[in-house]
Write a protein that holds these residues in place. Structure first.
Motif, PDB file in Angstrom:
ATOM      1  N   GLU A 232       0.273   1.440   2.873  1.00 34.29           N
ATOM      2  CA  GLU A 232       0.020   0.838   4.184  1.00 34.29           C
ATOM      3  C   GLU A 232      -1.428   0.380   4.315  1.00 34.29           C
ATOM      4  OE1 GLU A 232       2.490   0.216   6.287  1.00 34.29           O
ATOM      5  OE2 GLU A 232       3.782   1.064   4.731  1.00 34.29           O
ATOM      6  N   ASN A 233      -2.294   0.945   3.511  1.00 31.03           N
ATOM      7  CA  ASN A 233      -3.711   0.573   3.556  1.00 31.03           C
ATOM      8  C   ASN A 233      -4.121  -0.046   2.219  1.00 31.03           C
ATOM      9  OD1 ASN A 233      -4.441   1.579   6.271  1.00 31.03           O
ATOM     10  ND2 ASN A 233      -3.827   3.549   5.426  1.00 31.03           N
TER      11      ASN A 233
ATOM     12  N   ILE B  21       6.684  -3.724  -4.200  1.00 33.00           N
ATOM     13  CA  ILE B  21       6.743  -5.074  -3.629  1.00 33.00           C
ATOM     14  C   ILE B  21       6.347  -4.941  -2.167  1.00 33.00           C
ATOM     15  CG2 ILE B  21       8.153  -7.090  -3.092  1.00 33.00           C
ATOM     16  CD1 ILE B  21      10.009  -6.315  -5.374  1.00 33.00           C
ATOM     17  N   ARG B  22       5.304  -5.622  -1.789  1.00 35.76           N
ATOM     18  CA  ARG B  22       4.867  -5.558  -0.391  1.00 35.76           C
ATOM     19  C   ARG B  22       4.287  -6.891   0.041  1.00 35.76           C
ATOM     20  NH1 ARG B  22      -0.785  -2.027  -0.047  1.00 35.76           N
ATOM     21  NH2 ARG B  22      -1.885  -3.128  -1.726  1.00 35.76           N
ATOM     22  N   VAL B  23       4.354  -7.136   1.342  1.00 37.14           N
ATOM     23  CA  VAL B  23       3.773  -8.333   1.950  1.00 37.14           C
ATOM     24  C   VAL B  23       2.523  -7.908   2.694  1.00 37.14           C
ATOM     25  CG1 VAL B  23       4.086 -10.205   3.608  1.00 37.14           C
ATOM     26  CG2 VAL B  23       5.994  -9.479   2.173  1.00 37.14           C
TER      27      VAL B  23
ATOM     28  N   ILE C 295      -5.910  -6.328   8.569  1.00 37.27           N
ATOM     29  CA  ILE C 295      -4.857  -6.290   7.561  1.00 37.27           C
ATOM     30  C   ILE C 295      -3.738  -5.339   7.944  1.00 37.27           C
ATOM     31  CG2 ILE C 295      -4.349  -5.881   5.123  1.00 37.27           C
ATOM     32  CD1 ILE C 295      -6.315  -8.158   5.679  1.00 37.27           C
ATOM     33  N   THR C 296      -2.511  -5.782   7.766  1.00 34.27           N
ATOM     34  CA  THR C 296      -1.339  -4.905   7.837  1.00 34.27           C
ATOM     35  C   THR C 296      -0.466  -5.184   6.622  1.00 34.27           C
ATOM     36  OG1 THR C 296      -0.199  -6.520   9.239  1.00 34.27           O
ATOM     37  CG2 THR C 296      -1.298  -4.671  10.347  1.00 34.27           C
ATOM     38  N   SER C 297       0.390  -4.229   6.291  1.00 39.32           N
ATOM     39  CA  SER C 297       1.251  -4.364   5.115  1.00 39.32           C
ATOM     40  C   SER C 297       2.666  -3.926   5.460  1.00 39.32           C
ATOM     41  CB  SER C 297       0.731  -3.487   3.963  1.00 39.32           C
ATOM     42  OG  SER C 297      -0.592  -3.808   3.631  1.00 39.32           O
ATOM     43  N   LYS C 298       3.624  -4.536   4.789  1.00 41.00           N
ATOM     44  CA  LYS C 298       5.018  -4.107   4.895  1.00 41.00           C
ATOM     45  C   LYS C 298       5.562  -3.945   3.485  1.00 41.00           C
ATOM     46  CE  LYS C 298       9.522  -5.090   6.946  1.00 41.00           C
ATOM     47  NZ  LYS C 298      10.306  -5.997   7.823  1.00 41.00           N
ATOM     48  N   THR C 299       6.027  -2.734   3.169  1.00 37.28           N
ATOM     49  CA  THR C 299       6.531  -2.436   1.837  1.00 37.28           C
ATOM     50  C   THR C 299       8.029  -2.703   1.774  1.00 37.28           C
ATOM     51  OG1 THR C 299       4.830  -0.739   1.536  1.00 37.28           O
ATOM     52  CG2 THR C 299       6.739  -0.662   0.059  1.00 37.28           C
TER      53      THR C 299
END
Length: 238
Positions: free
Chosen positions: A159-160, A128-130, A96-100
């Motif tokens: 991020e986590n 709001i994040r993907v 998993i990775t995230s972009k805010t």
């Protein structure tokens, strides 16, 4: 204290271990005696938990040999999320990775304040994040949390797993969630953030989540490409 029956707690833990490769495909899991010792319960309780995994096609019993891992989710390439499960706990952190795209503190609209039962001019985090699974866009999350409940949330936590922050650092226990699942037309934002075309069908999950003490800590809208979406729950007769 958890309100789940013991066998459901065991079922959930074993399922997570299978989905995160703690137990690998074709691997033999510990015997009923060993699991009963591990979970401090009876063999019958362990059997009830494993029976659920057998029904879902995740494990298979082989007479005289034991119980073996048959597969992760029975949902093909999709990921099955339950009402209170987080993506990391379901898939595993390494995938998993995230972009805010937004993290702000603001006064909520009347609608959001009502959902979160906020009164007296309270404020919320708006996030709001993907989320990406194996670097592919998986979902767009619009999340609102009251500052009065979730204290000290910072961008680094996004991020986590926000849920891990709530459990491990704040020491809160999540008890229940009210969830609505619906289909929807794609939006311009969906096309951009999920990298889908304008004809894609979207599945939206609306959620209001409660802590063990009854306080609402989250209102969220999460949007998925229908091809990558499965919602999973288990109904238990008490």
């Amino acid at each position: 204290m958890s309100t789940l029956p013991k066998y459901m707690t065991i079922y959930t833990d074993l399922k997570q271990k299978i989905n995160t490769d703690f137990y690998k495909i074709n691997e033999k899991i510990p015997t009923g005696d060993d699991l009963a010792i591990e979970y401090d319960c009876s063999k019958l309780t362990v059997k009830k938990a494993i029976d659920l995994l057998v029904k879902e096609g995740m494990v298979i019993r082989r007479r005289g040999s034991g119980t073996f891992i048959k597969g992760k989710s029975t949902n093909g390439g999709a990921i099955a999320l339950g009402p209170t499960s987080g993506l990391i706990s379901t898939v595993g952190k390494e995938h998993i990775t995230s972009k805010t795209y937004q993290f702000s503190i603001e006064k909520p609209s009347d609608e959001i304040a009502e959902k979160l039962e906020i009164r007296d001019n309270g404020y919320v985090y708006k996030i709001i994040r993907v989320r990406y699974v194996n670097h592919a866009p998986y979902s767009v999350e619009h999340t609102y949390m009251p500052l009065s409940v979730i204290i000290g949330l910072e961008p680094k936590h996004l991020e986590n797993s926000i849920y891990n922050y709530i459990r491990e650092e704040l020491g809160f226990k999540m008890q229940r969630a009210h969830v609505w699942v619906r289909g929807d037309k794609v939006t311009v934002e969906d096309c951009k953030l999920l990298d889908v075309d304008k004809d894609t069908f979207i599945m939206e999950v609306e959620k209001i989540a409660h802590l063990e003490d009854g306080r609402i800590f989250e209102y969220s809208l999460t949007r998925h490409d229908y091809q990558n979406f499965v919602f999973e729950t288990v109904f238990v007769q008490n």
